[in-house]
Design a protein around this motif. Structure first.
Motif, short mmCIF file in Angstrom:
data_model
loop_
_atom_site.label_atom_id
_atom_site.label_comp_id
_atom_site.label_asym_id
_atom_site.label_seq_id
_atom_site.Cartn_x
_atom_site.Cartn_y
_atom_site.Cartn_z
N ILE A 14 0.83 -1.20 0.00
CA ILE A 14 0.00 0.00 0.00
C ILE A 14 0.87 1.25 0.00
O ILE A 14 0.55 2.26 -0.66
CB ILE A 14 -0.97 0.00 1.21
N GLY A 15 2.00 1.19 0.71
CA GLY A 15 2.92 2.32 0.69
C GLY A 15 3.47 2.59 -0.70
O GLY A 15 3.57 3.74 -1.14
N GLN A 16 3.82 1.51 -1.42
CA GLN A 16 4.31 1.64 -2.79
C GLN A 16 3.24 2.23 -3.71
O GLN A 16 3.52 3.09 -4.54
CB GLN A 16 4.75 0.27 -3.31
N LEU A 17 2.02 1.75 -3.55
CA LEU A 17 0.92 2.25 -4.39
C LEU A 17 0.64 3.72 -4.10
O LEU A 17 0.44 4.52 -5.02
CB LEU A 17 -0.33 1.40 -4.16
N ARG A 18 0.65 4.09 -2.84
CA ARG A 18 0.39 5.49 -2.48
C ARG A 18 1.45 6.41 -3.09
O ARG A 18 1.13 7.48 -3.63
CB ARG A 18 0.37 5.66 -0.96
N GLU A 19 2.70 5.98 -3.02
CA GLU A 19 3.79 6.77 -3.59
C GLU A 19 3.61 6.93 -5.09
O GLU A 19 3.81 8.02 -5.65
CB GLU A 19 5.12 6.11 -3.27
N GLN A 20 3.18 5.86 -5.76
CA GLN A 20 3.00 5.93 -7.21
C GLN A 20 1.84 6.86 -7.57
O GLN A 20 1.91 7.59 -8.57
CB GLN A 20 2.75 4.52 -7.76
N ILE A 21 0.77 6.83 -6.78
CA ILE A 21 -0.35 7.75 -7.02
C ILE A 21 0.13 9.19 -6.92
O ILE A 21 -0.23 10.04 -7.75
CB ILE A 21 -1.49 7.48 -6.02
N LEU A 22 0.96 9.48 -5.92
CA LEU A 22 1.47 10.84 -5.75
C LEU A 22 2.33 11.26 -6.94
O LEU A 22 2.26 12.40 -7.42
CB LEU A 22 2.27 10.94 -4.45
N TYR A 23 3.16 10.32 -7.44
CA TYR A 23 3.99 10.64 -8.60
C TYR A 23 3.15 10.89 -9.86
O TYR A 23 3.52 11.70 -10.71
CB TYR A 23 4.97 9.49 -8.87
N GLU A 24 2.04 10.16 -10.00
CA GLU A 24 1.18 10.31 -11.19
C GLU A 24 0.24 11.50 -11.08
O GLU A 24 -0.38 11.89 -12.07
CB GLU A 24 0.37 9.03 -11.42
N GLY A 25 0.11 12.04 -9.87
CA GLY A 25 -0.81 13.16 -9.65
C GLY A 25 -2.20 12.66 -9.34
O GLY A 25 -2.95 12.30 -10.26
N PRO A 26 -2.56 12.56 -8.06
CA PRO A 26 -3.87 11.99 -7.71
C PRO A 26 -5.04 12.72 -8.34
O PRO A 26 -6.10 12.11 -8.57
CB PRO A 26 -3.89 12.09 -6.17
N GLY B 182 -5.89 -6.94 5.04
CA GLY B 182 -5.76 -5.50 5.13
C GLY B 182 -5.45 -4.80 3.82
O GLY B 182 -5.60 -3.57 3.72
N TYR B 183 -5.05 -5.56 2.80
CA TYR B 183 -4.65 -4.93 1.54
C TYR B 183 -5.82 -4.23 0.85
O TYR B 183 -5.71 -3.06 0.44
CB TYR B 183 -4.04 -5.98 0.61
N LEU B 184 -6.94 -4.93 0.71
CA LEU B 184 -8.08 -4.32 0.02
C LEU B 184 -8.60 -3.10 0.78
O LEU B 184 -8.99 -2.10 0.18
CB LEU B 184 -9.20 -5.34 -0.18
N LYS B 185 -8.60 -3.17 2.09
CA LYS B 185 -9.00 -2.01 2.89
C LYS B 185 -8.02 -0.86 2.67
O LYS B 185 -8.42 0.32 2.59
CB LYS B 185 -9.07 -2.35 4.37
N GLY B 186 -6.75 -1.19 2.53
CA GLY B 186 -5.75 -0.16 2.24
C GLY B 186 -6.00 0.52 0.91
O GLY B 186 -5.88 1.75 0.80
N VAL B 187 -6.36 -0.24 -0.12
CA VAL B 187 -6.71 0.34 -1.41
C VAL B 187 -7.96 1.20 -1.28
O VAL B 187 -8.02 2.32 -1.82
CB VAL B 187 -6.91 -0.76 -2.48
N ARG B 188 -8.94 0.71 -0.55
CA ARG B 188 -10.17 1.47 -0.33
C ARG B 188 -9.85 2.82 0.35
O ARG B 188 -10.38 3.86 -0.03
CB ARG B 188 -11.12 0.65 0.54
N ASP B 189 -8.98 2.79 1.34
CA ASP B 189 -8.60 4.02 2.04
C ASP B 189 -7.89 5.00 1.12
O ASP B 189 -8.13 6.22 1.18
CB ASP B 189 -7.71 3.69 3.25
N LEU B 190 -7.00 4.50 0.25
CA LEU B 190 -6.32 5.38 -0.71
C LEU B 190 -7.33 6.02 -1.66
O LEU B 190 -7.25 7.22 -1.96
CB LEU B 190 -5.30 4.59 -1.51
N CYS B 191 -8.29 5.22 -2.12
CA CYS B 191 -9.31 5.75 -3.03
C CYS B 191 -10.14 6.83 -2.34
O CYS B 191 -10.46 7.87 -2.93
CB CYS B 191 -10.20 4.62 -3.54
N ASP B 192 -10.48 6.60 -1.09
CA ASP B 192 -11.25 7.60 -0.34
C ASP B 192 -10.42 8.87 -0.12
O ASP B 192 -10.93 9.99 -0.23
CB ASP B 192 -11.68 7.03 1.01
#
Length: 441
Positions: free
Chosen positions: A191-203, A226-236
């Motif tokens: 989830i940390g890796q995905l969050r960082e990538q979202i920030l680089y791409e411009g949320p 916890g992974y799917l909840k983590g993705v859900r939290d990033l989307c929110d």
């Protein structure tokens, strides 16, 4: 009686087969299918241990579903998508009743690829953004948009592709770059890796994150807790639409109506197909949340298909959902999934060539390796120069165990109507063939 030689000759002469060099084909001529079995032209019986393309959940030849198809054909074989009629209204209602409780409406399609195509468009219209995230070890369909969404090599023929598609890495814990202490540790990393990538791409540019809830053909990759909840939290956090592709994992395959139920996560969109009609007739769909459905009350939804909500497909879905309920197939998937898991763990312990087994409900994979310590795959990624996997599949077929592979992975996903005795008999075949595979490494 069918002339099997003529059937094969005409097939090779006039049909193009998917994902194949045509000159190397030698298709099996099938003459009959019933329950968890099918028969070839010589009368040989096969366990259908992949539910064809993991879609034949209720088994072959179910009389109730066949009768529903006949009845609908007599009543009304086709009606355009602008009209309301019983089969479409009932199918949509039944689907919403078993979907997560935040879901509002269904846009019907003909298959899973179209479901994902329309989910891409809906997410972009709803958010006003254009970037779409999806994972490398994923398959979302072969139409142009769905192929760009796909991460694995079947996307290559559609490249250069459409602008805005971004890939990220799967929570593939077995092949992680370093060992994790537990699921929480793995989830924190991915989830940390995905969050960082979202920030680089411009949320502010990201419309949707697509993921197969449980990765299907690419290896039955089950997310850590916890992974799917983590993705859900990033989307929110970033206002991104969460899309769960349940084309393969849905409809009881994992022991729940939809796989998201295992983790109590509510996506914004669910795409489905396969198990909604189990292949008796084509049907897929895009289920949207109540919030997204309400958005299109005042905004035009630029999606359309001539066969959207086809009466025959919808009638088939209604009957299929009844079969799941009446025959307790989802409960059977959950209960026999425990037996399947135990049998697979035994195979892993016994065979040097089995590096990992993964399973949830009647959805499982056997990952083959050259060395358990190094985890080197039995074939390189995207290649099989010695046709090792083809040989293993051939040995299984000769023993009456029909399935398919992807990369170095064998899929084991029988119809949900299988009995424990049948499951044990089929896995005994796999055990014998793995004896031979042990000698290939």
């Amino acid at each position: 009686m069918q002339d099997a030689a003529k059937v094969k000759k005409d097939d090779l002469a006039y049909n193009l087969h998917s994902w194949s060099a045509q000159g190397a084909l030698n298709p099996l001529v099938v003459t009959k299918a019933e329950g968890i079995y099918f028969w070839d032209a010589d009368g040989k019986k096969y366990f259908d241990m992949s539910s064809q393309l993991v879609n034949m959940n209720i088994g072959h030849g179910h009389k109730k579903v066949i009768q529903a198809i006949k009845d609908q054909a007599d009543k009304m074989a086709f009606m355009g998508p602008a009209y309301a009629f019983e089969a479409k209204s009932e199918a949509a209602r039944k689907i919403i009743e078993v979907a997560p409780d935040n879901m509002g409406k269904v846009f019907f399609t003909n298959a899973g690829a179209e479901a994902n195509e329309n989910a891409i468009k809906i997410a972009r219209m709803f958010t006003g953004r254009h970037k779409i995230f999806s994972r490398y070890r994923s398959y979302h369909g072969a139409t142009y948009g769905a192929a760009n969404l796909t991460g694995e090599p079947r996307r290559f023929a559609s490249e250069p592709g459409i602008a805005g598609f971004v890939k990220f890495f799967d929570p593939y814990v077995y092949r992680a770059p370093f060992p994790f202490k537990d699921d929480a540790d793995a989830t924190k990393y991915y989830i940390g890796q995905l969050r960082e990538q979202i920030l680089y791409e411009g949320p502010q540019h990201v419309a949707a994150i697509f993921l197969e809830t449980v990765t299907g053909s690419n290896g039955i990759i089950i997310p850590p807790e916890g992974y799917l909840k983590g993705v859900r939290d990033l989307c929110d956090e970033f206002g991104i639409v969460m899309v769960c592709d349940e084309v393969m994992a849905g409809w009881g395959r994992t022991g729940e109506w939809f796989a998201v139920n295992h983790w109590d996560v509510k996506p914004d969109i669910i795409t489905f197909a396969k198990g909604s009609t189990c292949g008796y007739l084509p049907l897929g769909g895009t289920i949207v949340s109540k919030e997204i459905a309400a958005y299109f009350d005042d905004n035009v939804m630029y999606c359309g298909l001539t066969y959207n909500g086809h009466p025959m497909g919808c009638a088939t879905a209604c009957a299929t959902i009844d079969v799941y309920r009446d025959e307790k197939l989802i409960e059977n998937s959950k209960n026999l999934g425990k037996v399947l898991g135990s049998l697979l763990e035994d195979l892993k312990a016994k065979h040097p060539c089995v590096g990992d087994v993964r399973y949830i409900g009647l959805f499982s994979a056997v990952e083959l390796v050259k060395d358990k310590e190094t985890k080197e795959p039995i074939v390189p990624y995207g290649k099989d120069p010695e046709k090792i996997m083809k040989k293993i599949l051939g040995m299984l077929q000769n023993e009456g165990f029909a399935t398919y592979s992807h990369e170095n992975i064998l899929i084991v996903a029988p119809p949900l109507c299988i009995t424990e005795a049948e499951l044990r008999e089929a896995l005994a075949i796999l055990d014998r063939v793995l004896d031979s595979a042990d000698n290939m490494i």
